[in-house]
Design an enzyme around this catalytic site. Structure first.
Site, PDB file in Angstrom:
ATOM      1  N   LYS A   1       0.801  -1.217   0.000  1.00 48.56           N
ATOM      2  CA  LYS A   1       0.000   0.000   0.000  1.00 48.56           C
ATOM      3  C   LYS A   1       0.833   1.266   0.000  1.00 48.56           C
ATOM      4  O   LYS A   1       2.008   1.273   0.341  1.00 48.56           O
ATOM      5  CB  LYS A   1      -0.989  -0.019   1.179  1.00 48.56           C
ATOM      6  CG  LYS A   1      -2.194  -0.899   0.834  1.00 48.56           C
ATOM      7  CD  LYS A   1      -3.336  -0.793   1.771  1.00 48.56           C
ATOM      8  CE  LYS A   1      -4.485  -1.671   1.214  1.00 48.56           C
ATOM      9  NZ  LYS A   1      -5.550  -1.863   2.179  1.00 48.56           N
TER      10      LYS A   1
ATOM     11  N   ARG B   1      -4.257  -9.894   4.649  1.00 43.81           N
ATOM     12  CA  ARG B   1      -4.593  -9.908   3.217  1.00 43.81           C
ATOM     13  C   ARG B   1      -3.393  -9.392   2.433  1.00 43.81           C
ATOM     14  O   ARG B   1      -3.027  -8.225   2.567  1.00 43.81           O
ATOM     15  CB  ARG B   1      -5.819  -9.028   2.985  1.00 43.81           C
ATOM     16  CG  ARG B   1      -6.280  -8.956   1.537  1.00 43.81           C
ATOM     17  CD  ARG B   1      -7.485  -8.022   1.412  1.00 43.81           C
ATOM     18  NE  ARG B   1      -7.906  -7.890   0.033  1.00 43.81           N
ATOM     19  CZ  ARG B   1      -7.331  -7.065  -0.839  1.00 43.81           C
ATOM     20  NH1 ARG B   1      -6.334  -6.308  -0.478  1.00 43.81           N
ATOM     21  NH2 ARG B   1      -7.774  -7.009  -2.087  1.00 43.81           N
TER      22      ARG B   1
HETATM   23  C1  7PJ Z   1      -8.412  -4.099   1.271  1.00 42.50           C
HETATM   24  C2  7PJ Z   1      -9.464  -4.842   0.760  1.00 42.50           C
HETATM   25  C3  7PJ Z   1      -8.178  -4.096   2.684  1.00 42.50           C
HETATM   26  C4  7PJ Z   1     -10.040  -5.612   2.858  1.00 42.50           C
HETATM   27  C5  7PJ Z   1      -8.470  -3.801  -0.847  1.00 42.50           C
HETATM   28  C6  7PJ Z   1      -5.380  -2.863  -2.091  1.00 42.50           C
HETATM   29  C7  7PJ Z   1      -6.669  -2.150  -2.261  1.00 42.50           C
HETATM   30  N1  7PJ Z   1     -10.276  -5.605   1.535  1.00 42.50           N
HETATM   31  N2  7PJ Z   1      -9.493  -4.650  -0.579  1.00 42.50           N
HETATM   32  N3  7PJ Z   1      -9.025  -4.880   3.423  1.00 42.50           N
HETATM   33  N4  7PJ Z   1      -7.794  -3.451   0.249  1.00 42.50           N
HETATM   34  N5  7PJ Z   1     -10.816  -6.352   3.671  1.00 42.50           N
HETATM   35  O1  7PJ Z   1      -5.297  -4.078  -1.955  1.00 42.50           O
HETATM   36  O2  7PJ Z   1      -4.356  -2.118  -2.124  1.00 42.50           O
HETATM   37  O3  7PJ Z   1      -7.287  -3.451   3.245  1.00 42.50           O
HETATM   38  S1  7PJ Z   1      -8.112  -3.226  -2.453  1.00 42.50           S
END
Ligand code: 7PJ
Length: 289
Positions: free
Chosen positions: A230, A264
């Site tokens: 990020k 994640r």
């Molecule tokens: C997240 C997400 C996060 C959850 C994305 C990226 C942006 N879902 N989907 N948490 N981020 N639960 O992966 O940079 O931080 S998309």
């Protein structure tokens, strides 16, 4: 069926059981137009299969399939396009790998159809705020990850501001969404929470939120955290996306120590080692105290 009410327990995810007494890795599988070669449906499925197979071999416990880019500034995706990208991949991962698949979506129709296609978890960055999303999630009987965001991805990074300390704002929002879920017939035992790193947050907000992540213990639900690659890493270290893995591992370990139970990530193998190592240290403390 009885459902266990506390964090750190077994989560029923369709036909899978997810044991959250130890940390889990969620591998990111983007099927957005900007993330894959656009050689048509067949090519897309092949790419997704190869990528998922690798993440599973590297120790991913969950594959998170997303057809909408929610990165800062990203444009919304049409429902048909999202459906066409996401559903065949969910079906394929369920059939060929028997994988626990989560679907990164805010659309009620996709929630319903993904559940039918074999998904085991709903991951909604909009915390089921879209019209019909609560009802669709309740009907699916799947667990849901509720994430904190303010505004919409297109505009959320335009001077994000909070009247309260960031962790208080996040807790208040998530508490309200948990209540909305319970009213809609989604029991607490089916919920996960995510503070939403990078979603409507400055670097300062993100750093504060990580330091104070344990404050979310007040909500007594399992925490999912996404920091992989990020912008906060780019901002703190001056690194391009391709150079953010070490920074991301540091953040993942810190999140784990402050209570996160699902990470994640894009880079499954290095994250698996980093959090399993950190977990061994944390377990020693638990066992010998
Ligand atoms: C997240 C997400 C996060 C959850 C994305 C990226 C942006 N879902 N989907 N948490 N981020 N639960 O992966 O940079 O931080 S998309």
């Amino acid at each position: 069926m009885t459902e266990t009410p506390h964090a750190g327990s077994m989560l029923r995810c369709g036909k899978h059981l997810l044991d959250l007494t130890r940390p889990r890795v969620m591998g990111i599988l983007n099927v957005t137009p900007d993330s894959f070669s656009d050689g048509g449906r067949h090519q897309r499925l092949d790419d997704a299969r190869r990528h998922a197979e690798r993440m599973l071999a590297e120790g991913a416990d969950i594959i998170d399939v997303g057809g909408e880019s929610t990165r800062p500034g990203a444009q919304p995706v049409a429902l048909d396009a999202e459906r066409e990208r996401v559903l065949p991949v969910v079906e394929m991962l369920t059939r060929e790998f028997d994988a626990l698949v989560s679907v990164d979506t805010s659309a009620p129709q996709i929630i319903t159809e993904a559940a039918r296609a074999g998904a085991g978890l709903i991951n909604d960055v909009r915390a089921l705020t879209r019209d019909g999303a609560l009802a669709a999630a309740a009907q699916s009987a799947l667990p849901v990850c509720l994430m904190h965001m303010q505004g919409e991805p297109q505009t959320m990074q335009q001077a994000p501001h909070y009247a309260e300390p960031i962790e208080v704002a996040v807790i208040d929002f998530l508490r309200q969404r948990v209540a909305a879920c319970e009213q809609a017939g989604i029991p607490r035992a089916r919920l996960l929470l995510d503070p939403g790193f990078g979603f409507a947050k400055t670097l300062e907000h993100n750093l504060q939120l990580l330091n104070r992540l344990s404050a979310l213990d007040a909500l007594d639900l399992p925490l999912l955290v996404g920091v992989s690659r990020k912008r906060m890493i780019g901002e703190a270290l001056g690194r391009e996306v391709s150079q953010r893995l070490p920074g991301g591992l540091a953040l993942a370990v810190m999140a784990l120590e402050r209570g996160a139970r699902i990470l994640r990530v894009h880079d499954v193998a290095p994250t698996r080692d980093a959090i399993d190592m950190a977990w061994a240290v944390l377990q020693e403390r638990v066992e010998n105290e």
